[in-house]
Write a protein that holds these residues in place. Structure first.
Motif, PDB file in Angstrom:
ATOM      1  N   LEU A 211      48.691 -30.238  18.555  1.00 21.75           N
ATOM      2  CA  LEU A 211      49.658 -31.335  18.632  1.00 21.75           C
ATOM      3  C   LEU A 211      50.263 -31.386  20.021  1.00 21.75           C
ATOM      4  N   SER A 212      50.247 -32.572  20.629  1.00 21.72           N
ATOM      5  CA  SER A 212      50.878 -32.803  21.921  1.00 21.72           C
ATOM      6  C   SER A 212      51.401 -34.227  21.941  1.00 21.72           C
ATOM      7  N   ASP A 213      52.108 -34.583  23.009  1.00 16.35           N
ATOM      8  CA  ASP A 213      52.547 -35.971  23.147  1.00 16.35           C
ATOM      9  C   ASP A 213      51.348 -36.913  23.135  1.00 16.35           C
ATOM     10  N   ALA A 214      50.214 -36.431  23.654  1.00 14.99           N
ATOM     11  CA  ALA A 214      49.020 -37.272  23.744  1.00 14.99           C
ATOM     12  C   ALA A 214      48.318 -37.428  22.399  1.00 14.99           C
ATOM     13  N   THR A 215      48.282 -36.362  21.589  1.00 14.98           N
ATOM     14  CA  THR A 215      47.539 -36.414  20.328  1.00 14.98           C
ATOM     15  C   THR A 215      48.410 -36.827  19.147  1.00 14.98           C
ATOM     16  N   TYR A 216      49.717 -36.896  19.335  1.00 15.20           N
ATOM     17  CA  TYR A 216      50.643 -37.168  18.239  1.00 15.20           C
ATOM     18  C   TYR A 216      50.270 -38.436  17.470  1.00 15.20           C
ATOM     19  N   THR A 217      50.004 -39.512  18.198  1.00 13.99           N
ATOM     20  CA  THR A 217      49.738 -40.796  17.547  1.00 13.99           C
ATOM     21  C   THR A 217      48.547 -40.723  16.610  1.00 13.99           C
ATOM     22  N   SER A 218      47.528 -39.964  16.974  1.00 12.43           N
ATOM     23  CA  SER A 218      46.323 -39.900  16.136  1.00 12.43           C
ATOM     24  C   SER A 218      46.628 -39.352  14.748  1.00 12.43           C
ATOM     25  N   PHE A 219      47.606 -38.457  14.634  1.00 15.14           N
ATOM     26  CA  PHE A 219      47.971 -37.901  13.322  1.00 15.14           C
ATOM     27  C   PHE A 219      48.650 -38.955  12.442  1.00 15.14           C
ATOM     28  N   LEU A 220      49.291 -39.948  13.058  1.00 11.86           N
ATOM     29  CA  LEU A 220      50.012 -40.957  12.280  1.00 11.86           C
ATOM     30  C   LEU A 220      49.068 -41.932  11.582  1.00 11.86           C
ATOM     31  N   PHE A 221      47.785 -41.867  11.912  1.00 11.90           N
ATOM     32  CA  PHE A 221      46.794 -42.687  11.223  1.00 11.90           C
ATOM     33  C   PHE A 221      46.199 -41.967  10.007  1.00 11.90           C
ATOM     34  N   HIS A 222      46.547 -40.704   9.829  1.00 17.42           N
ATOM     35  CA  HIS A 222      45.930 -39.911   8.773  1.00 17.42           C
ATOM     36  C   HIS A 222      46.409 -40.387   7.393  1.00 17.42           C
ATOM     37  N   PRO A 223      45.509 -40.479   6.423  1.00 13.21           N
ATOM     38  CA  PRO A 223      45.900 -40.980   5.095  1.00 13.21           C
ATOM     39  C   PRO A 223      46.826 -40.049   4.320  1.00 13.21           C
ATOM     40  N   ASP A 224      46.851 -38.775   4.659  1.00 12.14           N
ATOM     41  CA  ASP A 224      47.698 -37.807   3.956  1.00 12.14           C
ATOM     42  C   ASP A 224      49.119 -37.872   4.507  1.00 12.14           C
TER      43      ASP A 224
END
Length: 585
Positions: free
Chosen positions: A186-199
């Motif tokens: 998790l970083s400032d750069a990867t944070y957004t990608s987790f917000l697309f996760h269905p869980d």
């Protein structure tokens, strides 16, 4: 992922700027030599026309070499901050910059004192390139101080910029996010990608792990924001402005009427459409509670959208074809000549930007992850870089830098053209829903989100100007209050949401965010003209650089940002897109 694990073709080629350390050192030495020459001219800047031309050209060259060094050092640190030479270069370049700020503080005062003589020099064609810069300088006369006070302001300039520098240098480590039983970075750069996760637990965990760190350092971030605002307020007072906002607007030749218009349109007049949008999202997702970490969750199902970086360049070239053959060839060069640093990795700064300088490629940093947002971001940053390319190749260094006021226009034109292209070239009902939904997200983020941020920024500076106490709780509580009003009743606001005010990098700059909304509204007007085949005025705008005032550049290209109609059309466009999607659903 580490940087050395990424293929070279996906990293930017900074050797085009400096092939080795010796080249950097040589450029910095030339900047120092130019600075010394300028200081030696003190008292004689405008003795004659030739003296004046010599001063202007020497200053242009000195700034050109110094900009090369600062840009190179900053970009190197953004991708490899742990390399000692990179940080040493940055410190060395910034030291010369500060020396220039203090050592040349006499220049503007001396030029203003010689206004009558300079006005006569400017009639000569040999001085024609200096007319606009001098008019901008002379416009500041009511806000100029005597030489001693100007020197004092220059000397404390580094102190005033310290909060922003500290924020840029601050690197936090976040707890990893558990996805399917495995830890993910998790970083400032990867944070957004987790917000697309269905869980929902993945989304909530990413949100919590990120913002609990901002909470942990909340007092420090509050002091950074407070220190930044104090510096802006102090400078405004010293220069006889009524507020920091007025001082910032003055630099762009704008006034508070325009600023208030942008905020009123988004925060008041068209507020209901925004609330309708968030209520629509909640309904489509079937959520009992909708939190801010749910707001990127796709509600258009059965659409498998992913892009490689190569596919993204191909799509963008086709989407921007209305801008002409020359524009298209430059997009190919951007890919082949390694203008872009593509992928996230350890220690790389988050987000995206277009950078470079007059003598470099118009570089782009992005953190491409293959989703729609990555595609759109690439198109956005390419818009900035094309603006820079056209300005730098058309104008001399003295006149090539465009103002932040117009900076978001070219990037947003690209985004809108991209979306229009994707909609026009697909008959797939689900895909069209997907694109419309993402277009709505972009419009919300630009037309609506930024004026909400602007309201926070204004409030922060007003607290300082009114000598009110500013603590972390004061700032986070106000941000929560704004968030509740912004999202309406359909979104639950968690306590950690308040710490998002420390996450927004533009709060450490100066009254910038409202210009995103202005840029989007103006861009929509340009897109109408471009799609009707009227491209010449827009390309001429891209080539203006800093040769005219920002408002004049737009007006001369056929779009007046002071007109209510520009904003009414933009927010009505948002309502129309929302209506289209509702009908498709």
């Amino acid at each position: 992922m580490k940087r050395n694990e990424i293929e070279t073709k996906y990293t930017w080629d900074l050797t085009k700027l400096f092939p080795d350390q010796q080249a950097f050192d040589n450029a910095l030495a030339k900047a120092k030599q130019g600075l010394a020459a300028l200081i030696a001219m003190k008292g004689h800047l405008a003795d004659t026309k030739d003296h004046f031309i010599c001063y202007m050209e020497t200053k242009e060259d000195m700034e050109r070499y110094l900009e090369q060094c600062i840009v190179y050092a900053n970009m190197s640190c953004d991708v490899e901050p742990s390399i000692p030479q990179n940080t040493m270069n940055k410190a060395a370049a910034m030291q010369v910059y500060q020396q220039a700020m203090t050592g040349l503080s006499f220049c503007d005062v001396e030029l203003i004192e010689a206004k009558e003589a300079i006005d006569s020099y400017l009639q000569d064609e040999a001085c024609s390139d200096f007319r606009y810069p001098m008019s901008e300088l002379f416009r500041t006369i009511p806000h100029r101080l005597d030489a001693e006070k100007e020197q004092l302001l220059a000397e404390i300039g580094e102190i005033a910029t310290a909060p922003a520098q500290i924020y840029d240098a601050f690197r936090m480590r976040f707890d990893p996010v558990m996805v399917d039983g495995e830890e993910q970075f998790l970083s400032d750069a990867t944070y957004t990608s987790f917000l697309f996760h269905p869980d929902v637990e993945v989304r909530k965990q990413a949100f919590t792990n990120l913002y609990q760190e901002y909470e942990r350092y909340g007092n420090a971030f509050a002091q950074m924001l407070k220190g930044h605002a104090k510096g802006q307020v102090f400078n405004a007072k010293m220069r006889n402005f009524s507020s920091a906002l007025e001082a910032s607007l003055f630099a762009d030749g704008a006034d508070q009427t325009l600023y208030d218009k942008v905020l009123h349109m988004a925060n008041e007049k068209y507020k209901q459409a925004r609330h309708d949008f968030f209520a629509f999202r909640k309904e489509q997702l079937g959520l009992k509670e909708q939190h801010t970490y749910d707001l990127l969750l796709p509600y258009i199902k059965d659409v498998n959208v992913s892009y490689t970086i190569e596919e993204s360049f191909d799509i963008i070239r086709k989407a921007l074809a209305p801008l002409g053959e020359t524009y298209g060839k430059l997009l190919t060069r951007a890919q082949e000549e390694r203008w872009v640093d593509c992928f996230p990795h350890e220690q790389k700064v988050g987000g995206a930007y277009s950078g470079g300088c007059h003598d470099s490629l118009p570089y782009i940093l992005t953190n491409f992850t293959g989703n729609y947002d990555s595609l759109s971001t690439l198109a956005h940053e390419l818009g900035h870089s094309m603006h820079s390319y056209f300005s730098r190749t058309t104008q001399r260094p003295l006149l090539s830098d465009y103002r932040i006021f117009v900076a978001e226009v070219a990037s947003t034109v690209n985004e809108i053209l991209l979306n229009n292209y994707l909609l026009k070239t697909s008959d797939d009902r689900q895909y069209r829903k997907y694109i419309l939904a993402n277009l709505l997200e972009q419009l919300v983020g630009t037309l609506y989100r930024q004026p909400m941020y602007a309201k926070f920024e204004s409030h922060l500076h007003e607290l300082i100007e009114q000598d009110q106490p500013v603590s972390s709780s004061v700032l986070t509580d106000y941000f929560i209050q704004l968030s509740k009003d912004y999202y309406g009743e359909s979104v639950c606001i968690d306590e950690l949401e308040g710490y998002k005010c420390y996450y927004i990098p533009h709060f450490y700059y100066n009254f910038y965010v409202y210009k995103y909304t202005l840029g989007m509204a103006v861009a929509l007007s340009f897109v109408k003209k471009i799609e009707a085949g009227e491209v010449a005025d827009y390309l001429a705008f891209l080539s203006k650089g800093g040769s005219e005032s920002p408002i004049d550049e737009l007006v001369h290209a056929g779009v007046d940002p002071r007109s209510d109609a520009v904003y009414d059309d933009a927010f009505t466009y948002f309502e129309d897109v929302l209506k289209q999607l509702k009908e498709l659903m």
